[in-house]
Scaffold this motif. Structure first.
Motif, PDB file in Angstrom:
ATOM      1  N   TRP A 183     -33.591  39.768 -10.516  1.00  0.00           N
ATOM      2  CA  TRP A 183     -32.575  40.289  -9.613  1.00  0.00           C
ATOM      3  C   TRP A 183     -32.657  41.811  -9.580  1.00  0.00           C
ATOM      4  CZ3 TRP A 183     -28.039  37.180 -12.156  1.00  0.00           C
ATOM      5  CH2 TRP A 183     -28.151  35.836 -11.812  1.00  0.00           C
ATOM      6  N   SER A 184     -32.375  42.359  -8.429  1.00  0.00           N
ATOM      7  CA  SER A 184     -32.309  43.807  -8.268  1.00  0.00           C
ATOM      8  C   SER A 184     -31.562  44.082  -6.973  1.00  0.00           C
ATOM      9  CB  SER A 184     -33.710  44.419  -8.197  1.00  0.00           C
ATOM     10  OG  SER A 184     -34.378  43.992  -7.022  1.00  0.00           O
ATOM     11  N   ARG A 185     -31.167  45.309  -6.803  1.00  0.00           N
ATOM     12  CA  ARG A 185     -30.502  45.670  -5.553  1.00  0.00           C
ATOM     13  C   ARG A 185     -31.438  45.432  -4.366  1.00  0.00           C
ATOM     14  NH1 ARG A 185     -27.558  51.439  -3.919  1.00  0.00           N
ATOM     15  NH2 ARG A 185     -27.210  50.888  -1.721  1.00  0.00           N
ATOM     16  N   THR A 186     -32.706  45.793  -4.526  1.00  0.00           N
ATOM     17  CA  THR A 186     -33.674  45.607  -3.447  1.00  0.00           C
ATOM     18  C   THR A 186     -33.781  44.143  -3.055  1.00  0.00           C
ATOM     19  OG1 THR A 186     -34.916  47.535  -4.211  1.00  0.00           O
ATOM     20  CG2 THR A 186     -36.061  45.986  -2.757  1.00  0.00           C
ATOM     21  N   LEU A 187     -33.856  43.262  -4.063  1.00  0.00           N
ATOM     22  CA  LEU A 187     -33.969  41.822  -3.784  1.00  0.00           C
ATOM     23  C   LEU A 187     -32.724  41.309  -3.076  1.00  0.00           C
ATOM     24  CD1 LEU A 187     -35.436  39.080  -4.175  1.00  0.00           C
ATOM     25  CD2 LEU A 187     -34.150  38.856  -6.319  1.00  0.00           C
ATOM     26  N   GLU A 331     -32.948  54.096 -22.923  1.00  0.00           N
ATOM     27  CA  GLU A 331     -32.470  54.925 -21.820  1.00  0.00           C
ATOM     28  C   GLU A 331     -32.695  54.291 -20.453  1.00  0.00           C
ATOM     29  OE1 GLU A 331     -30.708  57.648 -22.392  1.00  0.00           O
ATOM     30  OE2 GLU A 331     -30.969  57.166 -24.511  1.00  0.00           O
ATOM     31  N   ARG A 332     -33.333  53.152 -20.386  1.00  0.00           N
ATOM     32  CA  ARG A 332     -33.546  52.493 -19.089  1.00  0.00           C
ATOM     33  C   ARG A 332     -32.205  52.107 -18.487  1.00  0.00           C
ATOM     34  NH1 ARG A 332     -38.954  49.837 -17.445  1.00  0.00           N
ATOM     35  NH2 ARG A 332     -40.413  50.969 -18.780  1.00  0.00           N
ATOM     36  N   ARG A 333     -32.129  52.151 -17.146  1.00  0.00           N
ATOM     37  CA  ARG A 333     -30.879  51.853 -16.443  1.00  0.00           C
ATOM     38  C   ARG A 333     -31.109  50.758 -15.405  1.00  0.00           C
ATOM     39  NH1 ARG A 333     -26.850  55.931 -16.964  1.00  0.00           N
ATOM     40  NH2 ARG A 333     -27.575  57.668 -18.262  1.00  0.00           N
ATOM     41  N   ASP A 334     -30.046  50.004 -15.147  1.00  0.00           N
ATOM     42  CA  ASP A 334     -30.111  49.000 -14.088  1.00  0.00           C
ATOM     43  C   ASP A 334     -29.565  49.598 -12.790  1.00  0.00           C
ATOM     44  OD1 ASP A 334     -27.347  49.021 -14.285  1.00  0.00           O
ATOM     45  OD2 ASP A 334     -27.176  46.997 -15.108  1.00  0.00           O
ATOM     46  N   GLU A 335     -29.376  48.752 -11.767  1.00  0.00           N
ATOM     47  CA  GLU A 335     -28.967  49.280 -10.465  1.00  0.00           C
ATOM     48  C   GLU A 335     -27.536  49.806 -10.462  1.00  0.00           C
ATOM     49  OE1 GLU A 335     -28.902  44.714  -9.736  1.00  0.00           O
ATOM     50  OE2 GLU A 335     -29.636  46.090 -11.246  1.00  0.00           O
TER      51      GLU A 335
END
Length: 539
Positions: A183-187, A331-335
């Protein structure tokens, strides 16, 4: 050279240093190690074993000038006589300073062994250093594991050495792509038109959008899906409104029906959360670590989060540590702008009891030592011991669900639409252990003081200007604030996906407060006045 290549290629304990950036290409033609640095890049680093490649031979004339007139006897004393040029504007000797400092920095990166590889082995500087040409003695090579290379890449990344970190990933950490579509914002933006088209017979995009909405607490997608007659969504919606614990009851529905639907909604949301977190909450997580070996430690799981994010949200410090040991990036971030730490804090905002267990256990592993923000054009550094650190952290992590109807609420639902308030924050903070939130702070009035003194118009000094007042007692992060992301700065509501929040938690009802609407009001410098009352005509 073959011996050196074999030793440096296999071990993260060996580094190669050249004089200038442009010298690295020639070295990479001979050596396969990803750990090749110029002297400038090597500053601040240390390695057990260091190889200096052509440092002197590449600048033979310059180092000959440095040595001219100097004998070994001149160096055999405790203190050296030196002086600056009489004319302070004369920079002609700066050349010598560069070459001497470069040699000093390069040689002192080594902790256990130092090897110089030179074509001009008879250069006079080697005599001054007491060095003679000889055979390479690399000894037994200690082969580094994949985890050790991952940790080295992470360390270099934190120090700004992106080139070498990327080289490690390409050389040693290559992984297979995941067999699912995360899942992602783009999807979701791609799926939404298909999912919301009543004429589209396929249920797959609708199911994906429905599951995404439940996981992230974005009830607006569910309301829109219900209009397509998608049965799982229709079961959670009545008269166009989501029947969640954070939703105001419409006037034209009777309470028993609403209570029944709300209970069903809670069970559905909790089941969705449990389904995705179950594997990350257990003590036996070997399968998760094996997946990381195949797909990379920071691969995207089906919900779009990294394994570290899910381990943090599940409150599993043992798994968090195992992933960090493998080189996972905290430090990785999600949408929605959430790191692994903010994933855990977000859960505490929805389940205050999690603050006592999950946050306390994860604090030392994941919580940043400081929050760096910019307000009014200046840097504001907020350290862990300051109350503002926790209040701002709760706000940033809680933005995603502040307007959501998919979470449990301890106060009247209509209170949340105007921003964060002291009671809401206090119920989380008071559950933190005393070493994180001291006993003298455990009053709601203290939280009010922190909010008031951090307000944009506050006369408190130092003026941090962290919070904007949306209405009496309700605050949000200052819209003019920027937060540090890596080496750059990002406006706070861009970093935390305000417009994506509007898509998932907005409303078509004119009386409902929405994320973008409240922030726009703050940007105009407006604050809603009046008592805390629900909108007229709403039950």
């Amino acid at each position: 050279m073959r011996q050196i290549d074999a030793a440096t290629r296999a071990s993260a304990r060996h580094a190669v240093i050249v004089l200038r950036d442009e010298d690295k290409a020639a070295v990479r033609a001979q050596l396969r190690t990803p750990l090749v640095f110029s002297v400038h890049e090597a500053k601040g680093l240390e390695y057990p074993h260091v190889v200096l490649m052509g440092l002197v031979s590449g600048q033979r004339a310059a180092y000959a000038e440095v040595c001219e007139g100097v004998t070994p006897q001149d160096l055999q004393r405790d203190e050296l006589d030196y002086r600056r040029a009489r004319d302070k504007g004369d920079k002609s000797l700066e050349l010598y300073k560069f070459y001497v400092n470069a040699l000093y920095v390069a040689m002192t990166r080594a902790v256990q062994s130092l090897t110089l590889v030179e074509s001009d082995t008879g250069h006079p500087i080697f005599g001054l250093l007491g060095l003679q040409a000889g055979e390479v003695r690399t000894g037994a090579t200690q082969v580094s594991t994949k985890e050790e290379w991952a940790q080295e890449a992470r360390k270099l990344e934190l120090q700004g050495k992106e080139e070498q970190a990327q080289a490690i990933r390409e050389t040693f950490l290559q992984s297979k792509p995941v067999p699912w579509t995360p899942w992602s914002r783009t999807l979701i933006e791609e799926l939404a038109p298909k999912a919301l088209d009543p004429a589209n017979p396929s249920s797959k995009p609708r199911q994906a959008l429905f599951d995404y909405a439940l996981w992230h607490g974005q009830q607006r997608w569910i309301e829109r899906l219900a209009a397509t007659a998608f049965l799982p969504a229709k079961g959670l919606v009545d008269v166009g409104s989501f029947c969640g614990a954070g939703t105001t009851i419409p006037r034209n529905i009777n309470l028993p029906d609403w209570d029944r639907m709300e209970a069903h909604t809670r069970r559905t949301v909790q089941a969705a959360q449990q389904r995705h977190l179950q594997a990350y909450a257990g003590r036996n997580f070997k399968d998760i670590l094996r997946q990381c070996d195949v797909h990379g430690v920071d691969h995207h799981t089906p919900v779009g989060a990294t394994p570290l994010m899910l381990a943090a949200r599940a409150g599993n410090p043992a798994l968090v540590q195992a992933l960090l040991d493998k080189g996972a990036d905290p430090e990785r971030r999600d949408e929605f702008g959430h790191t692994a730490w903010l994933q855990a804090v977000s859960r505490a905002m929805q389940e205050p009891g999690f603050a006592a267990t999950g946050l306390a256990a994860l604090n030392d592993q994941l919580a940043p030592a400081v929050l760096d923000v910019q307000t009014a054009g200046r840097l504001v550094r907020i350290e862990r011991h300051q109350a503002e650190y926790w209040v701002l952290t709760l706000m940033l992590a809680g933005l995603k669900t502040q307007w959501s109807g998919c979470v449990l609420r301890s106060h009247e639902p209509w209170k949340y639409g105007d921003g964060f308030f002291a009671d809401q924050l206090h119920q989380v903070l008071k559950r933190l252990p005393p070493h994180l939130w001291s006993d003298k702070r455990r009053k709601r009035s203290y939280v009010n003081q922190v909010l008031a003194r951090g307000e944009i118009e506050s006369s408190y000094r130092p003026a941090r200007q962290l919070f904007a007042r949306a209405r009496h007692g309700h605050y949000l992060p200052n819209p003019a604030m920027q937060i540090r992301q890596g080496e750059g700065w990002t406006p706070v509501y861009d970093a935390f996906g305000l417009h994506w929040l509007e898509a998932g938690c907005g409303s078509d009802e004119p009386y409902m407060r929405t994320p973008a609407g409240v922030v726009a009001q703050l940007e105009r410098g407006e604050a809603q006045s009046g008592a805390e009352m629900p909108p007229a005509g709403v039950g």
